[in-house]
Write a protein that holds these residues in place. Structure first.
Motif, PDB file in Angstrom:
ATOM      1  N   THR A 198       0.835  -1.190   0.000  1.00  0.00           N
ATOM      2  CA  THR A 198       0.000   0.000   0.000  1.00  0.00           C
ATOM      3  C   THR A 198       0.872   1.243   0.000  1.00  0.00           C
ATOM      4  O   THR A 198       0.456   2.304  -0.398  1.00  0.00           O
ATOM      5  CB  THR A 198      -0.900   0.041   1.248  1.00  0.00           C
ATOM      6  N   VAL A 206      -0.698  -5.265   3.174  1.00  0.00           N
ATOM      7  CA  VAL A 206      -2.058  -5.702   3.513  1.00  0.00           C
ATOM      8  C   VAL A 206      -2.072  -7.220   3.438  1.00  0.00           C
ATOM      9  O   VAL A 206      -1.646  -7.799   2.439  1.00  0.00           O
ATOM     10  CB  VAL A 206      -3.106  -5.127   2.541  1.00  0.00           C
ATOM     11  N   PHE A 213      -1.354  -4.119   7.782  1.00  0.00           N
ATOM     12  CA  PHE A 213      -2.803  -4.033   7.669  1.00  0.00           C
ATOM     13  C   PHE A 213      -3.359  -5.441   7.518  1.00  0.00           C
ATOM     14  O   PHE A 213      -2.804  -6.240   6.758  1.00  0.00           O
ATOM     15  CB  PHE A 213      -3.222  -3.239   6.416  1.00  0.00           C
ATOM     16  N   LYS A 222      -6.932  -7.617   6.503  1.00  0.00           N
ATOM     17  CA  LYS A 222      -8.289  -7.515   5.968  1.00  0.00           C
ATOM     18  C   LYS A 222      -9.006  -8.846   6.151  1.00  0.00           C
ATOM     19  O   LYS A 222      -8.385  -9.873   6.436  1.00  0.00           O
ATOM     20  CB  LYS A 222      -8.267  -7.113   4.499  1.00  0.00           C
ATOM     21  N   ALA A 281       0.705   6.117   6.738  1.00  0.00           N
ATOM     22  CA  ALA A 281      -0.075   4.878   6.927  1.00  0.00           C
ATOM     23  C   ALA A 281      -1.541   5.201   6.714  1.00  0.00           C
ATOM     24  O   ALA A 281      -2.380   4.994   7.586  1.00  0.00           O
ATOM     25  CB  ALA A 281       0.176   4.301   8.315  1.00  0.00           C
ATOM     26  N   PRO A 310      -5.390   5.120   5.765  1.00  0.00           N
ATOM     27  CA  PRO A 310      -6.306   3.999   5.973  1.00  0.00           C
ATOM     28  C   PRO A 310      -6.559   3.207   4.691  1.00  0.00           C
ATOM     29  O   PRO A 310      -6.594   3.766   3.591  1.00  0.00           O
ATOM     30  CB  PRO A 310      -7.600   4.676   6.430  1.00  0.00           C
ATOM     31  N   VAL A 311      -6.710   1.903   4.840  1.00  0.00           N
ATOM     32  CA  VAL A 311      -7.134   1.012   3.767  1.00  0.00           C
ATOM     33  C   VAL A 311      -8.510   0.505   4.162  1.00  0.00           C
ATOM     34  O   VAL A 311      -8.654  -0.152   5.197  1.00  0.00           O
ATOM     35  CB  VAL A 311      -6.159  -0.165   3.590  1.00  0.00           C
ATOM     36  N   THR A 325      -9.801  -2.651   6.648  1.00  0.00           N
ATOM     37  CA  THR A 325      -8.664  -3.267   7.334  1.00  0.00           C
ATOM     38  C   THR A 325      -8.534  -2.742   8.762  1.00  0.00           C
ATOM     39  O   THR A 325      -9.079  -1.698   9.122  1.00  0.00           O
ATOM     40  CB  THR A 325      -7.320  -2.986   6.618  1.00  0.00           C
ATOM     41  N   LEU A 369      -5.218  -1.926  11.307  1.00  0.00           N
ATOM     42  CA  LEU A 369      -3.763  -1.773  11.303  1.00  0.00           C
ATOM     43  C   LEU A 369      -3.207  -2.363  12.599  1.00  0.00           C
ATOM     44  O   LEU A 369      -3.641  -1.995  13.690  1.00  0.00           O
ATOM     45  CB  LEU A 369      -3.388  -0.295  11.187  1.00  0.00           C
TER      46      LEU A 369
END
Length: 337
Positions: free
Chosen positions: A12, A18, A54, A56, A247, A249-250, A253, A255
């Motif tokens: 990412t 991730v 991260f 998911k 960092a 946000p995704v 996910t 962190l």
């Protein structure tokens, strides 16, 4: 490396990956031990590289996270005098007002003058736990639910991390028996804490002042931290070359990062990476509130933390509680009285 160790990883940003953990998700029952072993290698590689990852498909519902965020804002929007009724004290639970905490100085020895945020911290979700039930009745249930889900996911992650350390899968979970069970009869003393954080909009007059930051440079104190972020972002992580990496946000996910005590137990293999939240340069980000919720996972208070491979002068033996109190003294000074 972390990238080559897992087909379900992708970059990412430089260094932070991730990882799909659907095999050990809260939605998955009776996970085969081999799945824990496979993920152990992936997480271990990520932790060695930067101390952050991260994850998911973790199984914590977005509704649980959003409910906790919304209830938190209902509390933070109350008048200061009302929030003060639930102020954090020696029980380590309650509201922490802006300016009460100052984290560690940066690499140049500069200490922040003001950290622009407020928080609500909890480690006791029993009926005896301190909550603003009269003025914000939804906060107890919403934060308690997220804490309980965070604990369940943590127990699965700790199985993986135990295997990365060459230990039995239950090694670390056996050291975290009291997590989020304070106030329950017979529970082991443990300082794991869910912290809901509000970073208010920053006016231009304040943003221009030197020494103003949202959260100063620091490492986390415990074993690992689970961070739930909104979509605004702002967290920066220091990589192995000493460069600050965003960092952001995704979506979907959580962190995860290494804390001081896991660094110690791993003999430095897994670094407790420094991180911070700065005042954004972009005006729209400065003038937009930011929220996050962190679940700080600590071993039981009396657990002595030291390198598993043997004595190391960099990591003298210390109890989990002793380390926490040392770090709190540096952060709060006499402001916890």
């Amino acid at each position: 490396d972390c990238q080559s160790a897992c087909q379900s990883c992708w970059v990412t940003m430089p260094g932070i990956q991730v990882v799909d953990i659907s095999a050990i998700s809260l939605d998955t029952r009776d996970t085969p031990e081999g799945e824990y072993q496979a993920l152990a290698g992936v997480l271990g590689s990520c932790f060695k590289e930067i101390g952050f990852v991260f994850v998911k498909n973790h199984g914590i519902g977005d509704d649980v996270i959003q409910e906790a965020m919304q209830a938190s804002m209902s509390f933070f929007n109350l008048e200061k005098e009302i929030k003060s009724l639930a102020r954090k004290g020696p029980e380590y639970q309650g509201w922490v007002e802006q300016g009460r905490e100052i984290f560690d100085q940066d690499e140049n020895g500069k200490i922040a003058e003001l950290e622009v945020r407020e928080t609500y911290d909890l480690k006791n979700i029993s009926l005896e736990g301190k909550f603003p039930d009269k003025n914000c009745p939804e906060l107890r249930g919403a934060l308690s639910r997220l804490a309980e889900h965070g604990k369940l996911l943590t127990m699965r992650l700790l199985r993986c991390i135990s295997l990365t350390l060459g230990k039995h899968p239950s090694f670390l979970s056996d050291l975290h028996q009291g997590m989020i069970s304070q106030g329950v009869q017979g529970s082991v003393e443990n300082s794991s804490t869910l912290r809901s954080i509000h970073y208010p909009p920053i006016p231009d007059t304040l943003a221009e002042q030197p020494g103003i930051i949202r959260c100063g440079e620091h490492s986390d104190y415990g074993t690992i931290t689970l961070l739930f972020q909104d979509q605004l972002g702002g967290l920066e992580v220091k990589d192995v070359d000493g460069q600050w990496v965003l960092a952001d946000p995704v979506p979907g996910t959580v962190l995860i990062n290494v804390g001081d005590l896991l660094e110690a137990m791993s003999g430095g293999q897994f670094p407790a990476t420094k991180h911070r939240v700065v005042v954004p340069e972009q005006e729209f980000r400065r003038k937009t509130l930011r929220q996050s919720i962190a679940f700080f996972v600590h071993p039981d208070d009396e657990v002595v933390c030291q390198p598993l491979a043997g004595p190391d002068p960099r990591y003298p033996p210390v109890t989990a509680r002793g380390h926490l109190e040392n770090r709190f003294r540096a952060t709060y000074g006499d402001r916890l009285e």
